[in-house]
Write a protein that holds these residues in place. Sequence first.
Motif, PDB file in Angstrom:
ATOM      1  N   PRO A  32       0.832  -1.298  -0.037  1.00 15.82           N
ATOM      2  CA  PRO A  32       0.074   0.022   0.043  1.00 15.82           C
ATOM      3  C   PRO A  32       0.781   1.342   0.300  1.00 15.82           C
ATOM      4  O   PRO A  32       1.813   1.311   0.868  1.00 15.82           O
ATOM      5  CB  PRO A  32      -0.871  -0.217   1.165  1.00 15.82           C
ATOM      6  CG  PRO A  32      -0.866  -1.674   1.754  1.00 15.82           C
ATOM      7  CD  PRO A  32       0.384  -2.025   1.147  1.00 15.82           C
ATOM      8  N   THR A  33       0.591   2.298  -0.768  1.00 21.24           N
ATOM      9  CA  THR A  33       1.320   3.424  -0.724  1.00 21.24           C
ATOM     10  C   THR A  33       0.278   4.579  -0.077  1.00 21.24           C
ATOM     11  O   THR A  33      -0.316   5.222  -0.333  1.00 21.24           O
ATOM     12  CB  THR A  33       1.412   3.941  -2.524  1.00 21.24           C
ATOM     13  OG1 THR A  33       0.151   3.949  -2.900  1.00 21.24           O
ATOM     14  CG2 THR A  33       2.239   3.148  -3.169  1.00 21.24           C
ATOM     15  N   ASN A  34       0.579   4.433   1.332  1.00 19.32           N
ATOM     16  CA  ASN A  34      -0.217   5.179   2.373  1.00 19.32           C
ATOM     17  C   ASN A  34       0.500   6.137   2.834  1.00 19.32           C
ATOM     18  O   ASN A  34      -0.066   7.180   3.315  1.00 19.32           O
ATOM     19  CB  ASN A  34      -1.012   4.009   3.424  1.00 19.32           C
ATOM     20  CG  ASN A  34      -1.943   3.206   2.574  1.00 19.32           C
ATOM     21  OD1 ASN A  34      -2.563   3.291   1.497  1.00 19.32           O
ATOM     22  ND2 ASN A  34      -2.008   1.902   3.400  1.00 19.32           N
ATOM     23  N   ALA A 284     -16.157  -0.613   0.011  1.00 19.01           N
ATOM     24  CA  ALA A 284     -17.018  -1.396  -0.710  1.00 19.01           C
ATOM     25  C   ALA A 284     -16.675  -2.836  -0.689  1.00 19.01           C
ATOM     26  O   ALA A 284     -15.471  -3.253  -1.157  1.00 19.01           O
ATOM     27  CB  ALA A 284     -16.885  -0.889  -2.147  1.00 19.01           C
ATOM     28  N   ALA A 285     -17.696  -3.577  -0.478  1.00 18.48           N
ATOM     29  CA  ALA A 285     -17.359  -5.043  -0.120  1.00 18.48           C
ATOM     30  C   ALA A 285     -16.150  -5.474   0.711  1.00 18.48           C
ATOM     31  O   ALA A 285     -15.488  -6.489   0.446  1.00 18.48           O
ATOM     32  CB  ALA A 285     -17.498  -5.762  -1.377  1.00 18.48           C
ATOM     33  N   GLU A 286     -15.850  -4.547   1.408  1.00 18.77           N
ATOM     34  CA  GLU A 286     -14.530  -4.555   2.393  1.00 18.77           C
ATOM     35  C   GLU A 286     -13.385  -4.834   1.559  1.00 18.77           C
ATOM     36  O   GLU A 286     -12.223  -5.729   1.564  1.00 18.77           O
ATOM     37  CB  GLU A 286     -14.757  -5.775   3.280  1.00 18.77           C
ATOM     38  CG  GLU A 286     -15.970  -5.653   4.032  1.00 18.77           C
ATOM     39  CD  GLU A 286     -15.740  -4.591   4.933  1.00 18.77           C
ATOM     40  OE1 GLU A 286     -14.845  -3.959   5.620  1.00 18.77           O
ATOM     41  OE2 GLU A 286     -16.679  -3.760   5.340  1.00 18.77           O
ATOM     42  N   ALA A 287     -13.464  -4.240   0.188  1.00 15.98           N
ATOM     43  CA  ALA A 287     -12.295  -4.382  -0.741  1.00 15.98           C
ATOM     44  C   ALA A 287     -11.005  -3.547  -0.485  1.00 15.98           C
ATOM     45  O   ALA A 287     -10.946  -2.504   0.161  1.00 15.98           O
ATOM     46  CB  ALA A 287     -12.797  -3.801  -2.186  1.00 15.98           C
ATOM     47  N   HIS A 288      -9.989  -4.106  -0.657  1.00 14.22           N
ATOM     48  CA  HIS A 288      -8.695  -3.388  -0.574  1.00 14.22           C
ATOM     49  C   HIS A 288      -8.209  -2.929   0.856  1.00 14.22           C
ATOM     50  O   HIS A 288      -7.973  -1.816   0.953  1.00 14.22           O
ATOM     51  CB  HIS A 288      -8.643  -2.485  -1.756  1.00 14.22           C
ATOM     52  CG  HIS A 288      -7.312  -2.610  -2.686  1.00 14.22           C
ATOM     53  ND1 HIS A 288      -6.765  -1.297  -2.959  1.00 14.22           N
ATOM     54  CD2 HIS A 288      -6.385  -3.473  -3.033  1.00 14.22           C
ATOM     55  CE1 HIS A 288      -5.793  -1.614  -3.809  1.00 14.22           C
ATOM     56  NE2 HIS A 288      -5.582  -2.953  -3.932  1.00 14.22           N
ATOM     57  N   GLN A 289      -8.569  -3.941   1.846  1.00 12.31           N
ATOM     58  CA  GLN A 289      -8.436  -3.305   3.100  1.00 12.31           C
ATOM     59  C   GLN A 289      -7.488  -2.670   3.460  1.00 12.31           C
ATOM     60  O   GLN A 289      -7.471  -1.568   4.407  1.00 12.31           O
ATOM     61  CB  GLN A 289      -8.538  -4.352   3.982  1.00 12.31           C
ATOM     62  CG  GLN A 289     -10.134  -4.941   3.803  1.00 12.31           C
ATOM     63  CD  GLN A 289     -11.122  -4.118   4.975  1.00 12.31           C
ATOM     64  OE1 GLN A 289     -10.741  -3.833   6.054  1.00 12.31           O
ATOM     65  NE2 GLN A 289     -12.037  -3.385   4.236  1.00 12.31           N
ATOM     66  N   ASP A 290      -5.979  -2.875   3.205  1.00 12.97           N
ATOM     67  CA  ASP A 290      -4.838  -2.227   3.879  1.00 12.97           C
ATOM     68  C   ASP A 290      -4.743  -0.977   2.989  1.00 12.97           C
ATOM     69  O   ASP A 290      -3.578  -0.203   3.342  1.00 12.97           O
ATOM     70  CB  ASP A 290      -3.541  -3.091   3.162  1.00 12.97           C
ATOM     71  CG  ASP A 290      -3.766  -4.508   4.170  1.00 12.97           C
ATOM     72  OD1 ASP A 290      -4.520  -4.596   4.932  1.00 12.97           O
ATOM     73  OD2 ASP A 290      -3.129  -5.630   3.638  1.00 12.97           O
ATOM     74  N   TRP A 291      -5.319  -0.277   2.215  1.00 15.08           N
ATOM     75  CA  TRP A 291      -5.097   0.752   1.401  1.00 15.08           C
ATOM     76  C   TRP A 291      -6.015   1.946   1.815  1.00 15.08           C
ATOM     77  O   TRP A 291      -6.993   1.715   2.300  1.00 15.08           O
ATOM     78  CB  TRP A 291      -5.436   0.636  -0.171  1.00 15.08           C
ATOM     79  CG  TRP A 291      -4.236  -0.392  -0.779  1.00 15.08           C
ATOM     80  CD1 TRP A 291      -4.212  -1.776  -0.646  1.00 15.08           C
ATOM     81  CD2 TRP A 291      -3.342   0.070  -1.642  1.00 15.08           C
ATOM     82  NE1 TRP A 291      -3.312  -2.394  -1.287  1.00 15.08           N
ATOM     83  CE2 TRP A 291      -2.638  -1.247  -2.078  1.00 15.08           C
ATOM     84  CE3 TRP A 291      -2.805   1.112  -2.123  1.00 15.08           C
ATOM     85  CZ2 TRP A 291      -1.430  -1.378  -2.782  1.00 15.08           C
ATOM     86  CZ3 TRP A 291      -1.923   0.912  -2.957  1.00 15.08           C
ATOM     87  CH2 TRP A 291      -1.090  -0.042  -3.432  1.00 15.08           C
ATOM     88  N   THR A 292      -5.235   3.151   2.013  1.00 11.72           N
ATOM     89  CA  THR A 292      -6.130   4.118   2.556  1.00 11.72           C
ATOM     90  C   THR A 292      -6.729   4.781   1.140  1.00 11.72           C
ATOM     91  O   THR A 292      -6.239   5.188   0.208  1.00 11.72           O
ATOM     92  CB  THR A 292      -5.212   5.349   2.783  1.00 11.72           C
ATOM     93  OG1 THR A 292      -4.459   4.819   4.039  1.00 11.72           O
ATOM     94  CG2 THR A 292      -5.895   6.624   3.351  1.00 11.72           C
TER      95      THR A 292
END
Length: 350
Positions: A32-34, A284-292
């Motif tokens: 993730p680029t957070n 949305a649908a718990e998508a891409h949880q680790d990304w801000t």
Amino acid sequence: MSNSVRKRWMSTVVTVTLGVTSAVFGAQLAEPTNNLPNPYQSVSTWAKMPAGRNWGSTAGVDIAPDGKSVWAVDRCGKNTCVGSDLDPILKFDTSGKLLTSFGKGKFAFPHGIFVDKDENIWVTDAVLGDGRGQGAGGIGQTVQKFDKTGKLLMTLGTPGVSGKDATHFNAPSDVVVAPTGDIFVSDGHGTGTNERIVKFDKNGKYIKEWGHPGTGPGAFSSLHSLAMDSRGRLFVANRDNNRIDIFDQDGKLLDSWEQFSRPSGIYIDKNDVMYVCDSESGSAAEAHQDWTRGIRVGSAKDGSVKYLIPDPDHPEKGTSAAEGCAADKDGIIYGAEVGPKRMMRYVMKK
């Protein structure tokens, strides 16, 4: 090992090599680029709607050839324009004053907007399988081209009729016009739709198409936005596959980038600064949880990511933050938000 790390580690077993690029399709590979600076401050009350009218869901925004005026699409105060007597296409000056509007009765579910060098306004209109835009009665499933006064100049697709051929669309999401005049349409918006790119000449004559539903190279899942860089490369927001796919204008896949997160919208300015808005990560649908979730600003030249503007409403659930974004000649960013129903403005902090 955490679940997120295990997910990325397991994804390496499905890595495929594409030319000189190694990418995982349909899985989360990139870290993730957070951890990026945010030099912007947000303004939520910028655009001034007519008395008695509020913003509806809006997924589309673009900048006029003057580099300052803002064109946007609003779903008529709701999330559909079916049965509404409001104009969905709106133009604002830099102060947020509404300059003109048009399009009443011509749209079911306006989605993407593109303003060409002559200030013609191109807008996609979908009818989605989940009911949005249904019951339109002869509207929807088109790309319409207007001049800046609202005169209809061209219609691609067959109004109100779904299909997958040279004269029909199924949930077209965005459109972009190349300097040559060739027209590119992203035709698809998730399960049951076409998930293809369709190319037409400047007169609307069908040339070719590419893509299909799926996760692998050349496949799309929830096509959502298009942009073109100074080299003429076509950037595609392949949202449910969590990547941006880059093509030449004949449909050859050149590269795939995951570092801009889960892309809903893409805007590239004349200097190849790229703005990518993520409206769904972690919601949305718990998508891409680790990304801000938010807007990432970087380079279309080398894929570097410089800034991240987090979702102003974090940790709101559901679709939030901008689905469409654009930046004017001064670098002021505009974010079109579906869930919160507003047009945000982001300016550099002083």
